[in-house]
Motif scaffolding. Structure first.
Motif, PDB file in Angstrom:
ATOM      1  N   LEU A 141      87.780  17.080  41.916  1.00 42.09           N
ATOM      2  CA  LEU A 141      88.926  16.653  41.105  1.00 42.09           C
ATOM      3  C   LEU A 141      89.378  15.229  41.439  1.00 42.09           C
ATOM      4  N   TRP A 186      88.754  13.621  37.863  1.00 45.11           N
ATOM      5  CA  TRP A 186      90.005  14.242  37.463  1.00 45.11           C
ATOM      6  C   TRP A 186      90.089  14.461  35.956  1.00 45.11           C
ATOM      7  N   GLY A 226      88.497  17.756  34.969  1.00 48.59           N
ATOM      8  CA  GLY A 226      89.388  18.867  35.284  1.00 48.59           C
ATOM      9  C   GLY A 226      90.525  18.980  34.284  1.00 48.59           C
ATOM     10  N   LEU A 227      91.088  17.840  33.887  1.00 47.06           N
ATOM     11  CA  LEU A 227      92.169  17.821  32.909  1.00 47.06           C
ATOM     12  C   LEU A 227      91.671  18.321  31.553  1.00 47.06           C
ATOM     13  N   LEU A 236      89.061  20.320  31.007  1.00 47.32           N
ATOM     14  CA  LEU A 236      88.783  21.752  31.120  1.00 47.32           C
ATOM     15  C   LEU A 236      90.058  22.586  31.074  1.00 47.32           C
ATOM     16  N   LEU A 237      91.097  22.115  31.727  1.00 44.04           N
ATOM     17  CA  LEU A 237      92.376  22.813  31.731  1.00 44.04           C
ATOM     18  C   LEU A 237      92.973  22.850  30.328  1.00 44.04           C
ATOM     19  N   ALA A 238      92.926  21.714  29.628  1.00 47.45           N
ATOM     20  CA  ALA A 238      93.436  21.662  28.263  1.00 47.45           C
ATOM     21  C   ALA A 238      92.615  22.566  27.349  1.00 47.45           C
ATOM     22  N   LEU A 241      90.870  25.238  28.215  1.00 46.28           N
ATOM     23  CA  LEU A 241      91.156  26.633  28.554  1.00 46.28           C
ATOM     24  C   LEU A 241      92.486  27.064  27.950  1.00 46.28           C
ATOM     25  N   GLY A 242      93.507  26.209  28.036  1.00 48.06           N
ATOM     26  CA  GLY A 242      94.813  26.524  27.449  1.00 48.06           C
ATOM     27  C   GLY A 242      94.716  26.711  25.942  1.00 48.06           C
TER      28      GLY A 242
END
Length: 188
Positions: free
Chosen positions: A33, A37, A40-41, A43-45, A47-48
């Motif tokens: 990360l 980074w 990761g950001l 992937l997080l977005a 997934l959400g």
């Protein structure tokens, strides 16, 4: 992971030290990360977005809720949280003099998991037909035997609200302990 972990990693870098696998994985994730980074950001977005889209349709919501219950370790925690909500709400409503069918309806809506809510619908139908709550709880794969046995005891003794309060306290402590243990297991 990006700001705090590097400080801990420096203190853990001892020559010839053998670190647990979980610690190594967290250290690797932190390093990833720090360098990537934006991945990761993204992937997080993603997934959400996916989870929100998945939860929009009822059929998919049930699949997601079933998946959450089936995940090892996390599924047990989800089940405990749902059961805690159910017994706490039932105890409060029954103690306040609310009719049992109405208490079941309200409790069903508080659970937060469509699979367990459907089990409460089955309990509702049984009670409406003149049977006890404990019969359906005992046959449900989503309620542990302890809940069915305690509810049966409360029904037989005529002290169902008090029994549900005791169950509620037990599950609240159990959820707290499980969460505490989960976060302790994540520590390096």
């Amino acid at each position: 992971t990006v700001f705090v972990m590097p400080t801990f990693i420096k203190s853990l870098e001892i020559p010839d030290a053998k670190l647990p696998l979980v610690t190594k994985l967290i250290m690797g994730f932190s390093a990833f990360l720090q360098n990537y980074w934006y991945v990761g950001l993204a992937l997080l977005a993603g997934l959400g977005w996916y989870l929100r889209r998945l939860a929009r349709t009822m059929g998919e919501n049930e699949k997601l809720d079933l998946f959450l219950i089936k995940i090892p370790y996390i599924g047990g925690l989800v089940q405990k949280i749902c059961i805690s909500r159910f017994v706490t709400t039932m105890a409060t409503l029954l103690d306040s003099g609310v009719h049992i069918l109405e208490a079941l309806e309200v409790s069903r809506d508080v659970i937060g998991n469509s699979i367990i809510s459907k089990e409460v619908d089955k309990i509702y139908d049984n009670v409406r037909q003149g049977m006890g709550i404990s019969e359906k709880i005992k046959s449900s794969p989503y309620f542990p035997p302890l809940v069915g046995n305690m509810v049966a005891t409360g029904e037989i003794s005529g002290r169902l609200p008090q029994t549900l309060f005791k169950l509620s306290q037990f599950y609240e402590k159990d959820v707290d302990t499980t969460l505490r243990n989960f976060f302790v297991s994540l520590e390096p």
